[in-house]
Write a protein that holds these residues in place. Structure first.
Motif, PDB file in Angstrom:
ATOM      1  N   ARG A   8       0.933  -1.287  -0.080  1.00  0.00           N
ATOM      2  CA  ARG A   8      -0.071   0.063   0.165  1.00  0.00           C
ATOM      3  C   ARG A   8       0.841   1.191   0.038  1.00  0.00           C
ATOM      4  N   ARG A   9       1.850   1.215   0.699  1.00  0.00           N
ATOM      5  CA  ARG A   9       2.756   2.310   0.988  1.00  0.00           C
ATOM      6  C   ARG A   9       3.704   2.600  -0.432  1.00  0.00           C
ATOM      7  N   LEU A  10       3.882   1.803  -1.065  1.00  0.00           N
ATOM      8  CA  LEU A  10       4.628   1.946  -2.267  1.00  0.00           C
ATOM      9  C   LEU A  10       3.620   2.407  -3.185  1.00  0.00           C
ATOM     10  N   LEU A  11       2.528   2.018  -3.584  1.00  0.00           N
ATOM     11  CA  LEU A  11       1.369   2.448  -4.496  1.00  0.00           C
ATOM     12  C   LEU A  11       0.930   3.869  -3.916  1.00  0.00           C
ATOM     13  N   GLU A  12       1.072   4.277  -2.648  1.00  0.00           N
ATOM     14  CA  GLU A  12       0.691   5.477  -2.317  1.00  0.00           C
ATOM     15  C   GLU A  12       1.806   6.591  -2.872  1.00  0.00           C
ATOM     16  N   THR A  13       3.151   6.234  -2.689  1.00  0.00           N
ATOM     17  CA  THR A  13       4.119   7.162  -3.214  1.00  0.00           C
ATOM     18  C   THR A  13       4.282   7.146  -4.684  1.00  0.00           C
ATOM     19  N   LEU A  14       3.749   6.000  -5.352  1.00  0.00           N
ATOM     20  CA  LEU A  14       3.864   5.955  -6.730  1.00  0.00           C
ATOM     21  C   LEU A  14       2.569   6.819  -7.233  1.00  0.00           C
ATOM     22  N   ALA A  15       1.707   7.005  -6.862  1.00  0.00           N
ATOM     23  CA  ALA A  15       0.574   7.863  -7.009  1.00  0.00           C
ATOM     24  C   ALA A  15       0.780   9.036  -6.909  1.00  0.00           C
ATOM     25  N   ALA A  16       1.641   9.543  -5.610  1.00  0.00           N
ATOM     26  CA  ALA A  16       1.907  10.971  -5.495  1.00  0.00           C
ATOM     27  C   ALA A  16       3.002  11.303  -6.577  1.00  0.00           C
ATOM     28  N   SER A  17       3.855  10.520  -7.030  1.00  0.00           N
ATOM     29  CA  SER A  17       4.932  10.761  -8.083  1.00  0.00           C
ATOM     30  C   SER A  17       4.176  11.209  -9.191  1.00  0.00           C
ATOM     31  N   ARG A  18       3.395  10.276  -9.614  1.00  0.00           N
ATOM     32  CA  ARG A  18       2.560  10.345 -10.977  1.00  0.00           C
ATOM     33  C   ARG A  18       2.009  11.744 -10.927  1.00  0.00           C
ATOM     34  N   ASP A  19       1.153  12.232 -10.073  1.00  0.00           N
ATOM     35  CA  ASP A  19       0.811  13.384  -9.987  1.00  0.00           C
ATOM     36  C   ASP A  19       1.683  14.536 -10.050  1.00  0.00           C
ATOM     37  N   GLU A  21       4.654  14.532 -11.402  1.00  0.00           N
ATOM     38  CA  GLU A  21       5.505  14.441 -12.820  1.00  0.00           C
ATOM     39  C   GLU A  21       4.684  15.080 -13.994  1.00  0.00           C
ATOM     40  N   ARG A  22       3.524  15.474 -13.466  1.00  0.00           N
ATOM     41  CA  ARG A  22       2.616  16.237 -14.662  1.00  0.00           C
ATOM     42  C   ARG A  22       3.271  17.598 -14.837  1.00  0.00           C
ATOM     43  N   GLU A  23       4.175  18.233 -13.821  1.00  0.00           N
ATOM     44  CA  GLU A  23       4.638  19.361 -13.909  1.00  0.00           C
ATOM     45  C   GLU A  23       5.843  19.377 -15.172  1.00  0.00           C
ATOM     46  N   LEU A  24       6.555  18.159 -15.296  1.00  0.00           N
ATOM     47  CA  LEU A  24       7.687  17.888 -16.247  1.00  0.00           C
ATOM     48  C   LEU A  24       6.922  17.757 -17.406  1.00  0.00           C
ATOM     49  N   GLU A  25       5.670  16.719 -17.668  1.00  0.00           N
ATOM     50  CA  GLU A  25       5.087  16.641 -18.578  1.00  0.00           C
ATOM     51  C   GLU A  25       4.319  17.930 -19.439  1.00  0.00           C
ATOM     52  N   ASN A  26       4.265  18.914 -18.631  1.00  0.00           N
ATOM     53  CA  ASN A  26       3.497  19.938 -19.176  1.00  0.00           C
ATOM     54  C   ASN A  26       4.637  20.728 -19.996  1.00  0.00           C
ATOM     55  N   LEU A  27       5.709  20.723 -19.436  1.00  0.00           N
ATOM     56  CA  LEU A  27       6.934  21.340 -20.335  1.00  0.00           C
ATOM     57  C   LEU A  27       7.673  20.779 -21.172  1.00  0.00           C
ATOM     58  N   CYS A  28       7.130  19.284 -21.330  1.00  0.00           N
ATOM     59  CA  CYS A  28       7.896  18.552 -22.419  1.00  0.00           C
ATOM     60  C   CYS A  28       7.397  18.998 -23.720  1.00  0.00           C
ATOM     61  N   ALA A  90       7.993  14.378 -28.514  1.00  0.00           N
ATOM     62  CA  ALA A  90       7.534  14.624 -26.918  1.00  0.00           C
ATOM     63  C   ALA A  90       6.094  13.585 -26.707  1.00  0.00           C
ATOM     64  N   ALA A  91       5.420  13.412 -27.753  1.00  0.00           N
ATOM     65  CA  ALA A  91       4.390  12.654 -27.192  1.00  0.00           C
ATOM     66  C   ALA A  91       4.601  11.261 -27.052  1.00  0.00           C
ATOM     67  N   GLU A  92       5.819  10.768 -27.904  1.00  0.00           N
ATOM     68  CA  GLU A  92       6.010   9.254 -27.478  1.00  0.00           C
ATOM     69  C   GLU A  92       6.538   9.270 -26.243  1.00  0.00           C
ATOM     70  N   VAL A  93       7.227  10.199 -25.739  1.00  0.00           N
ATOM     71  CA  VAL A  93       8.138  10.282 -24.434  1.00  0.00           C
ATOM     72  C   VAL A  93       7.174  10.170 -23.346  1.00  0.00           C
ATOM     73  N   LYS A  94       6.026  11.159 -23.536  1.00  0.00           N
ATOM     74  CA  LYS A  94       5.032  11.341 -22.549  1.00  0.00           C
ATOM     75  C   LYS A  94       4.223   9.829 -22.307  1.00  0.00           C
ATOM     76  N   GLU A  95       3.850   9.191 -23.473  1.00  0.00           N
ATOM     77  CA  GLU A  95       3.199   8.058 -23.641  1.00  0.00           C
ATOM     78  C   GLU A  95       4.086   6.987 -22.671  1.00  0.00           C
ATOM     79  N   ALA A  96       5.332   6.927 -23.118  1.00  0.00           N
ATOM     80  CA  ALA A  96       5.938   6.004 -22.426  1.00  0.00           C
ATOM     81  C   ALA A  96       6.146   6.223 -20.945  1.00  0.00           C
ATOM     82  N   ALA A  97       6.277   7.506 -20.660  1.00  0.00           N
ATOM     83  CA  ALA A  97       6.425   7.882 -19.132  1.00  0.00           C
ATOM     84  C   ALA A  97       5.058   7.264 -18.189  1.00  0.00           C
TER      85      ALA A  97
END
Length: 235
Positions: A8-19, A21-28, A90-97
């Motif tokens: 559970r804790r690993l999945l929580e940190t992964l969800a926080a990271s996913r949210d 990372e949108r900061e970088l996605e928006n700049l990509c 950039a679209a390919e990289v975002k999709e892969a991320a």
């Protein structure tokens, strides 16, 4: 860490990271780097995605009872990933991320609590410990690199504090708390901010004394290594 909580804790940190990372996605985008040594947001995303897939591969190997993949030539792999990324949109990289998050989440879900808590083959620590350095801790580090390159020290520092907070909210055992403190201290050390770095580094050693051996040769501390107080805590 209680044995029923690691997944559970690993999945929580992964969800926080996913949210976050949108900061970088928006700049990509597909704009080239203004300088050969400066990574674009696309470079950072591709790099982060590669190492999340590596963590997923480690977990998948453990779950299948196979040897886990190594990661000895980190610099060489990083260079290969960056070179390969130049030909991708950039679209390919975002999709892969995005796909790498799903892949790592699935690998965590597939593992039993017992598998996650097993000693990691060829490494110190448990199997689950492959996730944070390739998840939220890695993202925070690269957000710091990005904002520092843009000259925004405040945003870079905020990203490190976010990383520390996510980590300490999820993992409360002394070794994990030490890692969060040490990573924050290393950020300040790389910035030459010895007064800010030392309390966090000292706390990390109090929580996990074995970190001191690593710190004695850690390049992240080179910028403050000559400080008398750093000499004293590394003695």
């Amino acid at each position: 860490m209680p044995e029923t909580e690691v997944k559970r804790r690993l999945l929580e940190t992964l969800a926080a990271s996913r949210d976050r990372e949108r900061e970088l996605e928006n700049l990509c985008d597909d704009a080239p780097s203004p300088a050969p040594e400066r990574w674009t947001a696309k470079d950072h995303l591709a790099h982060l995605a590669h190492w999340r897939r590596y963590a997923a591969d480690v977990l998948a190997a453990v779950h299948a009872g196979n040897p886990t993949p190594g990661a000895d030539d980190v610099d060489g792999v990083n260079a290969e990933v960056q070179a390969a990324n130049q030909e991708r949109s950039a679209a390919e990289v975002k999709e892969a991320a995005q796909a790498s998050y799903a892949e790592l989440a699935a690998a965590i879900e597939d593992c039993s609590e017992d598998e996650l808590l097993r000693p990691r083959q060829g490494r110190d620590g448990a199997v689950w410990e492959v996730v944070p350095p390739n998840g939220h801790l890695h993202l925070g580090e690269h957000l710091g690199f990005w904002h520092d390159a843009q000259g925004d020290e405040g945003a870079a520092e905020e990203a490190q504090l976010w990383t520390r907070d996510v980590h300490e909210a999820a993992f409360t055992d002394p070794k994990s708390l030490a890692l969060g403190a040490y990573n924050l201290g290393c950020y300040y050390a790389r910035s030459g901010r010895a007064a800010d770095a030392i309390p966090h580094i000292r706390r990390s050693f109090e929580l996990h004394p074995d970190l001191k051996e690593w710190a004695r040769t850690d390049k992240d501390l080179d910028g403050i290594r000559d400080e008398p107080e750093v000499h004293a805590i590394l003695a």
